[in-house]
Write a protein that holds these residues in place. Sequence first.
Motif, PDB file in Angstrom:
ATOM      1  N   ASP A  79       0.835  -1.199   0.000  1.00  0.00           N
ATOM      2  CA  ASP A  79       0.000   0.000   0.000  1.00  0.00           C
ATOM      3  C   ASP A  79       0.872   1.252   0.000  1.00  0.00           C
ATOM      4  OD1 ASP A  79      -1.986   1.894   0.279  1.00  0.00           O
ATOM      5  OD2 ASP A  79      -2.176   1.609   2.442  1.00  0.00           O
ATOM      6  N   SER A 106       0.081  -0.097  -6.042  1.00  0.00           N
ATOM      7  CA  SER A 106      -0.130  -1.336  -5.293  1.00  0.00           C
ATOM      8  C   SER A 106       0.424  -2.561  -5.983  1.00  0.00           C
ATOM      9  CB  SER A 106      -1.630  -1.521  -5.019  1.00  0.00           C
ATOM     10  OG  SER A 106      -2.143  -0.458  -4.253  1.00  0.00           O
ATOM     11  N   ILE A 163      -8.084   4.097  -5.362  1.00  0.00           N
ATOM     12  CA  ILE A 163      -7.157   2.977  -5.242  1.00  0.00           C
ATOM     13  C   ILE A 163      -7.897   1.672  -4.966  1.00  0.00           C
ATOM     14  CG2 ILE A 163      -6.725   3.197  -2.769  1.00  0.00           C
ATOM     15  CD1 ILE A 163      -3.724   2.730  -3.436  1.00  0.00           C
ATOM     16  N   ARG A 178      -4.706  -4.282  -1.529  1.00  0.00           N
ATOM     17  CA  ARG A 178      -3.747  -3.389  -0.874  1.00  0.00           C
ATOM     18  C   ARG A 178      -3.291  -4.060   0.410  1.00  0.00           C
ATOM     19  NH1 ARG A 178      -5.171   1.352   1.271  1.00  0.00           N
ATOM     20  NH2 ARG A 178      -7.273   0.610   1.714  1.00  0.00           N
TER      21      ARG A 178
END
Length: 631
Positions: free
Chosen positions: A97, A108, A151, A157
């Motif tokens: 992350d 990632s 994200i 992550r």
Amino acid sequence: MPATIIQPNATPFARVPIDPVTLEVIENALRNARVEMDATLVRTAMSPGIREQGDAFPLIADHEGRMIVGQFGSFIGGFLDGYDGMLEDGDMIFLSDPYSVGGAISHSNDWLVLLPVFKDGRIVAYTAMFGHQSDIGGKVAGSMPIDAHSIFEEGVRIPPVKIWKRGVYNEDLIKLVMHQTRKPDWCAADLNALIASCRVASRRVIEMCERFGDDVYISATEELLARNHRAMKQLIETAIGEEPVSFEDYLCDDGMGFGPYRIRCTMWRENGRVVLDFDGTDPQSPASINFFLNENMFRMFFGIYMIMVFDPQILFNDGFYDLIDVRIPAGSLLKPAFPAALSGRTHALGRIFDILGGLLGQRTPDFLCAAGFSSSPHLFYSGTARDGQYFQLFQIGFGGIPGRPMGDGPDGHSLWPGFTNVPNEFLERYFPLVIERYETAPDSGGAGLHRGGNGIHMTYRFLEPGVVAIHDDRWFIKPWGVNGGEPGERARKILEKADGTRTIVANKLEELIVEAGDQLHFITWGGGGWGDPLMRDPALVATEVAQGLVTVAGARRYGVVVGDDAATAALRDGMRAKRGRALPLFDRGGEIEALRAACLEETGLPAPRQPVWGQPILGQPVLAPVAMAAE
């Protein structure tokens, strides 16, 4: 809360004198350990991106977490400051992350392993390695959706967790992570390769400590850092002025029709330190082209550039960091607010090097480099073959290196010095495709006394239906030339259907459907030229025409009529008279609005629309500056 490091042996290391021979031996042993990390990785990994191209980066740090050998600088100090847990002998950290380590890894897909090296109850070093995973889940194959708005769309992550805890392997954690990826076999092998590489470097550090003694080894690393500090301090005093110098460059677009995005940096020397201020950089994008730039990473970029230009014999390490003040505005393209998407950050990452070149060369134009291979073009191809087997290719393409003070830019080379191309034979053996063409794109390098490197024209013929994604840049904003050199040619992508129909496609796109027999012409840009093209040796230009690097028509950019000396002299006289005496320091091929007006005619693609910031997108609340089209 900072990490709690459990060291049963509380005896501090003693600083002892180091003779030059011992220092040289330890320095080169550390260099070799880094090479051994790379060798271990490529022999163990499975994915083409790591095994064939070397998309992984090692690090060996001292007992305080400062990089001694590596490439991107150390993130360990920031990690230790923010890790709310204990580190003990037998622990190993695993993470992916970017937001958990301040951008030390920038998306990632990069999985990072960190190993604290204990000896006799004390930490003597840290080793780390991160590598790009070909797939970590998410909305698209390859896990790098250019159209992601956060994200959360980009795959799993991993916060900093212990993959090994006091010598015990966390098998359940790995099962959970591998369950998220489309290629668990590749990811598992690549992760094991990262672990093995860190353990190899750990053993080498222990061996050095046993051979020379802990205090000698630690003192040697301190001296390597101090030596780098002294050298960089002198370089800064002589190469950086107190008067601010600014430079800006642009990302062409965000893959969603908006752009260009400006990156601006101002540099000056103040109280013996360099200040690098990114004020004036555009706000973050709603798409994934944001680059979470870690300050230490940029310090290392700056240091590497300074060293390679002015004194290549210096071993770069973290010793000079206190000499560089990096200022990046929060909420900008280079410091996006969570949960901004980051998977397409490569274009901004590459553009940083062009900006450094433009900054550092303005006071000393003789050392100025043109713009060059300032991104990493990506191709993704995935689908299910007739035998029912799923396939997935992630490949990094190469482009033209800029013209330089010491000579031409290499043709079809990687931005990253350690990268290699994926052999065509490998691609044809393991994926349902044929490489019909892999050659230089003539005339794509900018004309100059020193020619910009040509890009690559690579043609894929697909043997199975599938889905293609393309991530590239430098299709709208040209790679600029310097000191009178001309810009390089833009990147282009052309889809040729099996029936012969040809369509120009975008340089950033997802989910391009291809059928068996279709061909994709993947053409990367060339580097900018350096110096007056009319000063280039006509015989050299003629040789390059014979080699296919320059065409007969392209030779006229140098004022050369191949095979006719008298016509060459006359052409050059006419070109000099027409342009006048003054040559531009930078040649961008036109201002933004002029490029926008000519874009459709010159590229076959509509110009990107100017972003306007501060408005919501797709019904999402405004958590940070985002881009929308102007009314």
